[in-house]
Design a protein around this motif. Sequence first.
Motif, PDB file in Angstrom:
ATOM      1  N   ASP A 196      -3.171   0.781  10.016  1.00  0.00           N
ATOM      2  CA  ASP A 196      -3.957   0.026   9.036  1.00  0.00           C
ATOM      3  C   ASP A 196      -5.363  -0.254   9.545  1.00  0.00           C
ATOM      4  N   ASP A 204      -1.769   2.384   3.331  1.00  0.00           N
ATOM      5  CA  ASP A 204      -1.326   1.962   2.012  1.00  0.00           C
ATOM      6  C   ASP A 204      -0.452   3.027   1.356  1.00  0.00           C
ATOM      7  N   SER A 208       3.322   2.412   0.185  1.00  0.00           N
ATOM      8  CA  SER A 208       3.760   2.707  -1.181  1.00  0.00           C
ATOM      9  C   SER A 208       4.977   3.623  -1.184  1.00  0.00           C
ATOM     10  N   ASP A 356       2.341  -8.079  -0.437  1.00  0.00           N
ATOM     11  CA  ASP A 356       2.036  -7.359   0.795  1.00  0.00           C
ATOM     12  C   ASP A 356       1.671  -8.378   1.871  1.00  0.00           C
ATOM     13  N   THR A 359      -1.643  -7.859   3.692  1.00  0.00           N
ATOM     14  CA  THR A 359      -2.908  -7.822   2.987  1.00  0.00           C
ATOM     15  C   THR A 359      -3.894  -8.771   3.655  1.00  0.00           C
TER      16      THR A 359
END
Length: 402
Positions: A196, A204, A208, A356, A359
Motif C-alpha cells: 500500500d 486496492d 478488492s 476498509d 483507509t
Amino acid sequence: MAHRPSQGDGSAGRWKRGAGKADFNAKRKKKVAEIHQALNSDPIDVAALRRMAISEGGLLTDEIRCQVWPKLLNVNTNEPPPVSRKDLRQLSKDYQQVLLDVRRSLRRFPPGMPDEQREGLQEELIDIILLILDRNPQLHYYQGYHDIVVTFLLVVGEKLATSLVEKLSTHHLRDFMDPTMDNTKHILNYLMPIIDQVNPQLHDFMQSAEVGTIFALSWLITWFGHVLSDFRHVVRLYDFFLACHPLMPIYFAAVIVLYREQEVLDCDCDMASVHHLLSQIPQDLPYETLISRAGDLFVQFPPSELAREAAAQQEAERTAASTFKDFELASAQQRPDMVLRQRFRGLLRPEARTKDVLTKPRTNRFVKLAVMGLTVALGAAALAVVKSALEWAPKFQLQLFP
C-alpha cells in the motif's frame, strides 16, 4: 563441510553479466579479501560481514558461508554440537510427520546426486529436526520447516547445521513454531501495508479481489526454499535474511508482488485468479535487484511504522489464523480466506465488513517518497539494514509481537 557440489559464484550471475570478466574477477577477489579481513579482525567485524552478505553477490561460496553464517547467528563453532539420543525416533511425537515431509523433499537435493548419498542426507535431516525439537520443547514442528533445515544441511553439514538451525529456530523462526499460527498471520499482515505504501492501486486491486496473503505463506515460513528451484538463489536469499532484521522475508515477498504489478492488474479481479497467479512464483526473478529493493523499502518503511496498520488488518481478520485446521482447509480448497470469511461473516455487521480499516490519507506519501528517493543507494540501504539487524541481534529474547 558442504554436502553439495560447490557452485562457486553462481548466485552472482547478474553481477558477472553486468561487467567484463576481468572486472568481475577483480570485484570478487576484493570482496573475498574484505570478508576474510572481517573474519580475522579482533573482535570479528560482524557489521562488515552483514554488509558483505547483503551486498550484491552475497557471500559468494559455500565455503565462505560455513565461516560467516555462524557469525551472523552468534553461534560458537568451538562448542561441541548437540548430541541426539538413540531412541529419539521412537519417542518423538513428530517423527511420522517429519518422515513424510523429508521423503517428499527429493527436489531439494542437487540433481544427479547418487541415491545413496541423498538417502544418507535425508536421514541426517530427520535427526537434526528431531534433535532440535527434543532440546526445545517449546517449539512446535510445522510443515515447511524441513525446507529451511535442508538448506543448512547442504551448505554446512550436519553438525554445524544443527547448531545454526537451533539458534535460528529459537529466534528468527520462533513465531512460526508456536502452537497456533497467530503470530505467523501477524507477520503476513505486514505484506499489504508495505504494498500500500508503494503502490496504492495494486493494493486496492488485491483488496478488492479479496486474495488475502496466504499465497505468501510458504514463501515466508520456508524463506523461499520451498518455492525456488535453483539452490543458488535460495542460499543467496539466506545470506540476505541472516544478515537482516527477522521481518526482512516479508519485505522481500512484497517486492516480488510489486515486481509483478502488471501481471496482477491484468488478472480478473477475483480471489481465484489472483491467488493462482501469485502462488506460481517465477523462477527467473532479478534477485539482486529485488534484494536491493527490499532493503530500500525496509529503510523507507520500517516495521515500527507499519505495525499499526498490520495490527489493524489483523483486527479486521481477527481470528483468520486462529487454528492450523482452518489453514489446512483453506489451502486444500485453494481459496485461502473463504472458510474464515464464512466463519466470521455472521459476527460482523454489514457496514463493518465493507469498511476498509486501512483507509488513510495518501496525500503525503508521494511527497515522502520524492524526498527520500524511490531507490536508496545500496550502500546506504545496507548500512541502515545492518544497523537495524545489529540493534535487534543482541536482544534475542525480545518479544517482537507482544
